[in-house]
Write a protein that holds these residues in place. Sequence first.
Motif, PDB file in Angstrom:
ATOM      1  N   GLY A  88       0.829  -1.195   0.000  1.00  0.00           N
ATOM      2  CA  GLY A  88       0.000   0.000   0.000  1.00  0.00           C
ATOM      3  C   GLY A  88       0.859   1.239   0.000  1.00  0.00           C
ATOM      4  O   GLY A  88       2.089   1.161   0.069  1.00  0.00           O
ATOM      5  N   SER A  89       0.189   2.374  -0.096  1.00  0.00           N
ATOM      6  CA  SER A  89       0.914   3.636  -0.193  1.00  0.00           C
ATOM      7  C   SER A  89       0.931   4.371   1.141  1.00  0.00           C
ATOM      8  O   SER A  89      -0.079   4.402   1.861  1.00  0.00           O
ATOM      9  CB  SER A  89       0.233   4.522  -1.244  1.00  0.00           C
ATOM     10  OG  SER A  89       0.772   5.815  -1.170  1.00  0.00           O
ATOM     11  N   ALA A  90       2.065   4.989   1.429  1.00  0.00           N
ATOM     12  CA  ALA A  90       2.208   5.781   2.655  1.00  0.00           C
ATOM     13  C   ALA A  90       1.190   6.907   2.705  1.00  0.00           C
ATOM     14  O   ALA A  90       0.774   7.335   3.777  1.00  0.00           O
ATOM     15  CB  ALA A  90       3.627   6.368   2.712  1.00  0.00           C
ATOM     16  N   HIS A 128       0.617  14.136   2.865  1.00  0.00           N
ATOM     17  CA  HIS A 128      -0.412  13.093   3.010  1.00  0.00           C
ATOM     18  C   HIS A 128       0.074  11.988   3.953  1.00  0.00           C
ATOM     19  O   HIS A 128      -0.688  11.484   4.775  1.00  0.00           O
ATOM     20  CB  HIS A 128      -0.738  12.467   1.650  1.00  0.00           C
ATOM     21  CG  HIS A 128      -1.513  13.374   0.746  1.00  0.00           C
ATOM     22  ND1 HIS A 128      -2.663  14.019   1.131  1.00  0.00           N
ATOM     23  CD2 HIS A 128      -1.307  13.727  -0.543  1.00  0.00           C
ATOM     24  CE1 HIS A 128      -3.124  14.748   0.135  1.00  0.00           C
ATOM     25  NE2 HIS A 128      -2.313  14.594  -0.885  1.00  0.00           N
ATOM     26  N   ALA A 129       1.346  11.596   3.792  1.00  0.00           N
ATOM     27  CA  ALA A 129       1.881  10.492   4.604  1.00  0.00           C
ATOM     28  C   ALA A 129       1.913  10.887   6.077  1.00  0.00           C
ATOM     29  O   ALA A 129       1.602  10.069   6.953  1.00  0.00           O
ATOM     30  CB  ALA A 129       3.274  10.099   4.117  1.00  0.00           C
ATOM     31  N   ALA A 130       2.270  12.138   6.367  1.00  0.00           N
ATOM     32  CA  ALA A 130       2.272  12.600   7.767  1.00  0.00           C
ATOM     33  C   ALA A 130       0.838  12.597   8.309  1.00  0.00           C
ATOM     34  O   ALA A 130       0.584  12.160   9.439  1.00  0.00           O
ATOM     35  CB  ALA A 130       2.884  13.991   7.858  1.00  0.00           C
ATOM     36  N   ALA A 131      -0.113  13.045   7.480  1.00  0.00           N
ATOM     37  CA  ALA A 131      -1.524  13.078   7.913  1.00  0.00           C
ATOM     38  C   ALA A 131      -2.043  11.652   8.132  1.00  0.00           C
ATOM     39  O   ALA A 131      -2.822  11.405   9.071  1.00  0.00           O
ATOM     40  CB  ALA A 131      -2.371  13.801   6.867  1.00  0.00           C
ATOM     41  N   GLU A 132      -1.611  10.729   7.296  1.00  0.00           N
ATOM     42  CA  GLU A 132      -2.055   9.340   7.442  1.00  0.00           C
ATOM     43  C   GLU A 132      -1.458   8.695   8.696  1.00  0.00           C
ATOM     44  O   GLU A 132      -2.143   7.949   9.400  1.00  0.00           O
ATOM     45  CB  GLU A 132      -1.684   8.535   6.194  1.00  0.00           C
ATOM     46  CG  GLU A 132      -2.638   8.764   5.040  1.00  0.00           C
ATOM     47  CD  GLU A 132      -4.016   8.186   5.336  1.00  0.00           C
ATOM     48  OE1 GLU A 132      -4.846   8.902   5.951  1.00  0.00           O
ATOM     49  OE2 GLU A 132      -4.264   7.018   4.986  1.00  0.00           O
ATOM     50  N   ALA A 133      -0.184   8.981   8.962  1.00  0.00           N
ATOM     51  CA  ALA A 133       0.433   8.451  10.190  1.00  0.00           C
ATOM     52  C   ALA A 133      -0.344   8.966  11.401  1.00  0.00           C
ATOM     53  O   ALA A 133      -0.626   8.218  12.340  1.00  0.00           O
ATOM     54  CB  ALA A 133       1.901   8.869  10.254  1.00  0.00           C
ATOM     55  N   PHE A 134      -0.718  10.232  11.357  1.00  0.00           N
ATOM     56  CA  PHE A 134      -1.492  10.851  12.444  1.00  0.00           C
ATOM     57  C   PHE A 134      -2.846  10.152  12.592  1.00  0.00           C
ATOM     58  O   PHE A 134      -3.263   9.790  13.694  1.00  0.00           O
ATOM     59  CB  PHE A 134      -1.682  12.335  12.141  1.00  0.00           C
ATOM     60  CG  PHE A 134      -2.329  13.100  13.251  1.00  0.00           C
ATOM     61  CD1 PHE A 134      -1.568  13.631  14.284  1.00  0.00           C
ATOM     62  CD2 PHE A 134      -3.704  13.298  13.275  1.00  0.00           C
ATOM     63  CE1 PHE A 134      -2.154  14.346  15.319  1.00  0.00           C
ATOM     64  CE2 PHE A 134      -4.302  14.010  14.307  1.00  0.00           C
ATOM     65  CZ  PHE A 134      -3.529  14.534  15.330  1.00  0.00           C
ATOM     66  N   ARG A 135      -3.494   9.939  11.468  1.00  0.00           N
ATOM     67  CA  ARG A 135      -4.844   9.342  11.491  1.00  0.00           C
ATOM     68  C   ARG A 135      -4.840   7.943  12.116  1.00  0.00           C
ATOM     69  O   ARG A 135      -5.701   7.607  12.920  1.00  0.00           O
ATOM     70  CB  ARG A 135      -5.395   9.268  10.058  1.00  0.00           C
ATOM     71  CG  ARG A 135      -6.783   8.655   9.959  1.00  0.00           C
ATOM     72  CD  ARG A 135      -7.259   8.536   8.528  1.00  0.00           C
ATOM     73  NE  ARG A 135      -6.497   7.605   7.721  1.00  0.00           N
ATOM     74  CZ  ARG A 135      -6.606   6.273   7.772  1.00  0.00           C
ATOM     75  NH1 ARG A 135      -7.447   5.711   8.626  1.00  0.00           N
ATOM     76  NH2 ARG A 135      -5.871   5.507   6.987  1.00  0.00           N
ATOM     77  N   GLY A 171      15.111  20.829   5.803  1.00  0.00           N
ATOM     78  CA  GLY A 171      14.666  20.748   7.198  1.00  0.00           C
ATOM     79  C   GLY A 171      13.167  20.907   7.361  1.00  0.00           C
ATOM     80  O   GLY A 171      12.691  21.355   8.407  1.00  0.00           O
ATOM     81  N   LEU A 172      12.390  20.494   6.331  1.00  0.00           N
ATOM     82  CA  LEU A 172      10.944  20.729   6.380  1.00  0.00           C
ATOM     83  C   LEU A 172      10.130  19.597   7.026  1.00  0.00           C
ATOM     84  O   LEU A 172       8.936  19.760   7.247  1.00  0.00           O
ATOM     85  CB  LEU A 172      10.408  20.965   4.957  1.00  0.00           C
ATOM     86  CG  LEU A 172      10.973  22.188   4.224  1.00  0.00           C
ATOM     87  CD1 LEU A 172      10.357  22.315   2.839  1.00  0.00           C
ATOM     88  CD2 LEU A 172      10.705  23.450   5.042  1.00  0.00           C
ATOM     89  N   LEU A 173      10.791  18.464   7.315  1.00  0.00           N
ATOM     90  CA  LEU A 173       9.987  17.348   7.840  1.00  0.00           C
ATOM     91  C   LEU A 173       9.273  17.691   9.160  1.00  0.00           C
ATOM     92  O   LEU A 173       8.087  17.361   9.304  1.00  0.00           O
ATOM     93  CB  LEU A 173      10.840  16.075   7.979  1.00  0.00           C
ATOM     94  CG  LEU A 173      11.290  15.444   6.648  1.00  0.00           C
ATOM     95  CD1 LEU A 173      12.043  14.134   6.892  1.00  0.00           C
ATOM     96  CD2 LEU A 173      10.119  15.190   5.700  1.00  0.00           C
ATOM     97  N   PRO A 174       9.938  18.370  10.102  1.00  0.00           N
ATOM     98  CA  PRO A 174       9.189  18.714  11.331  1.00  0.00           C
ATOM     99  C   PRO A 174       7.955  19.574  11.039  1.00  0.00           C
ATOM    100  O   PRO A 174       6.904  19.391  11.669  1.00  0.00           O
ATOM    101  CB  PRO A 174      10.218  19.499  12.163  1.00  0.00           C
ATOM    102  CG  PRO A 174      11.542  19.054  11.648  1.00  0.00           C
ATOM    103  CD  PRO A 174      11.349  18.753  10.186  1.00  0.00           C
ATOM    104  N   ASP A 175       8.072  20.478  10.051  1.00  0.00           N
ATOM    105  CA  ASP A 175       6.894  21.302   9.697  1.00  0.00           C
ATOM    106  C   ASP A 175       5.768  20.439   9.145  1.00  0.00           C
ATOM    107  O   ASP A 175       4.589  20.686   9.406  1.00  0.00           O
ATOM    108  CB  ASP A 175       7.265  22.337   8.619  1.00  0.00           C
ATOM    109  CG  ASP A 175       8.217  23.382   9.168  1.00  0.00           C
ATOM    110  OD1 ASP A 175       8.316  23.478  10.408  1.00  0.00           O
ATOM    111  OD2 ASP A 175       8.861  24.080   8.355  1.00  0.00           O
ATOM    112  N   ARG A 176       6.159  19.420   8.354  1.00  0.00           N
ATOM    113  CA  ARG A 176       5.119  18.538   7.797  1.00  0.00           C
ATOM    114  C   ARG A 176       4.409  17.784   8.920  1.00  0.00           C
ATOM    115  O   ARG A 176       3.207  17.531   8.853  1.00  0.00           O
ATOM    116  CB  ARG A 176       5.734  17.547   6.787  1.00  0.00           C
ATOM    117  CG  ARG A 176       6.414  18.214   5.590  1.00  0.00           C
ATOM    118  CD  ARG A 176       5.399  18.971   4.728  1.00  0.00           C
ATOM    119  NE  ARG A 176       6.057  19.799   3.737  1.00  0.00           N
ATOM    120  CZ  ARG A 176       6.254  21.124   3.856  1.00  0.00           C
ATOM    121  NH1 ARG A 176       5.803  21.779   4.916  1.00  0.00           N
ATOM    122  NH2 ARG A 176       6.859  21.794   2.886  1.00  0.00           N
ATOM    123  N   LEU A 177       5.172  17.397   9.951  1.00  0.00           N
ATOM    124  CA  LEU A 177       4.556  16.685  11.082  1.00  0.00           C
ATOM    125  C   LEU A 177       3.623  17.625  11.860  1.00  0.00           C
ATOM    126  O   LEU A 177       2.494  17.256  12.192  1.00  0.00           O
ATOM    127  CB  LEU A 177       5.618  16.115  12.026  1.00  0.00           C
ATOM    128  CG  LEU A 177       6.596  15.087  11.454  1.00  0.00           C
ATOM    129  CD1 LEU A 177       7.334  14.372  12.582  1.00  0.00           C
ATOM    130  CD2 LEU A 177       5.890  14.054  10.596  1.00  0.00           C
TER     131      LEU A 177
END
Length: 215
Positions: free
Chosen positions: A101-103, A132-139, A179-185
């Motif tokens: 499946g997709s992240a 989307h992947a950060a939002a899915e991990a959250f969900r 360094g944008l990954l923390p912002d995405r989270l």
Amino acid sequence: MTKQPHFIPALHFHWLTPYYDFFIEKTFPVTELNACLLQEAEISPGDAVLEVGCGTGTLALLVKRSAPDAAVAALDVDARILAIARRKALAAGLAIGFQQGSASRLPYPDNRFDRVLSGFTFHHLTDEDKRHAAAEAFRVLRPGGEFHLLDFGKPYTLYGRLVSWALRWTEEMDGNVRGLLPDRLRAAGFAEVEERRRFSTLSGSVSLYRGRKPG
Ligand SMILES: C[S@@+](CC[C@H](N)C(=O)[O-])C[C@H]1O[C@@H](n2cnc3c(N)ncnc32)[C@H](O)[C@@H]1O
């Protein structure tokens, strides 16, 4: 076999996938990095754990070995690399729920996992898919659950800056090295987002981030 969407394979080219473990073990401190990720995740017996972008399953196997009572699920978009992961788990006698499946569209219900882990997969995702992947991990995390994300990050040494300057144009690395990954989270809703560890590798600077789902 489910039809595969477009994705960047583990070693960029499909034909290299069978050699992934051999190549990574020779060129990357994978054992040390996975051990730090596992230590940070503090998995308890009975936890439900998901690895996103599991590749050949090395981390998922390590999680299951170190926490046999945890329910471990592992997802990757690539059917070929999942076949390698399944073979490794079978040979080791470890029960892991591998799924294709997709992240950015996880095939799991809301609030299902205590921990979501991901190693070196976000730099394969476009910026939109990172969101989307950060939002899915959250969900899929339960309130109070944690996302532990290991990947190339913002460089913090001169060598890291030089390598990152070159890496920026490869795969989907740009957002990582900026360094944008923390912002995405944070944008996905994660609280207490922190860069917990930094590593200097021959391939550039690597960061381990953690975010917690409030609740
Ligand atoms: C560099 S490999 C890392 C594999 C493993 N986590 C590790 O550290 O050895 C990146 C993995 O991300 C997977 N991947 C790429 N795009 C993906 C997506 N959209 N959804 C899920 N997995 C994806 C690839 O198939 C590949 O297995």
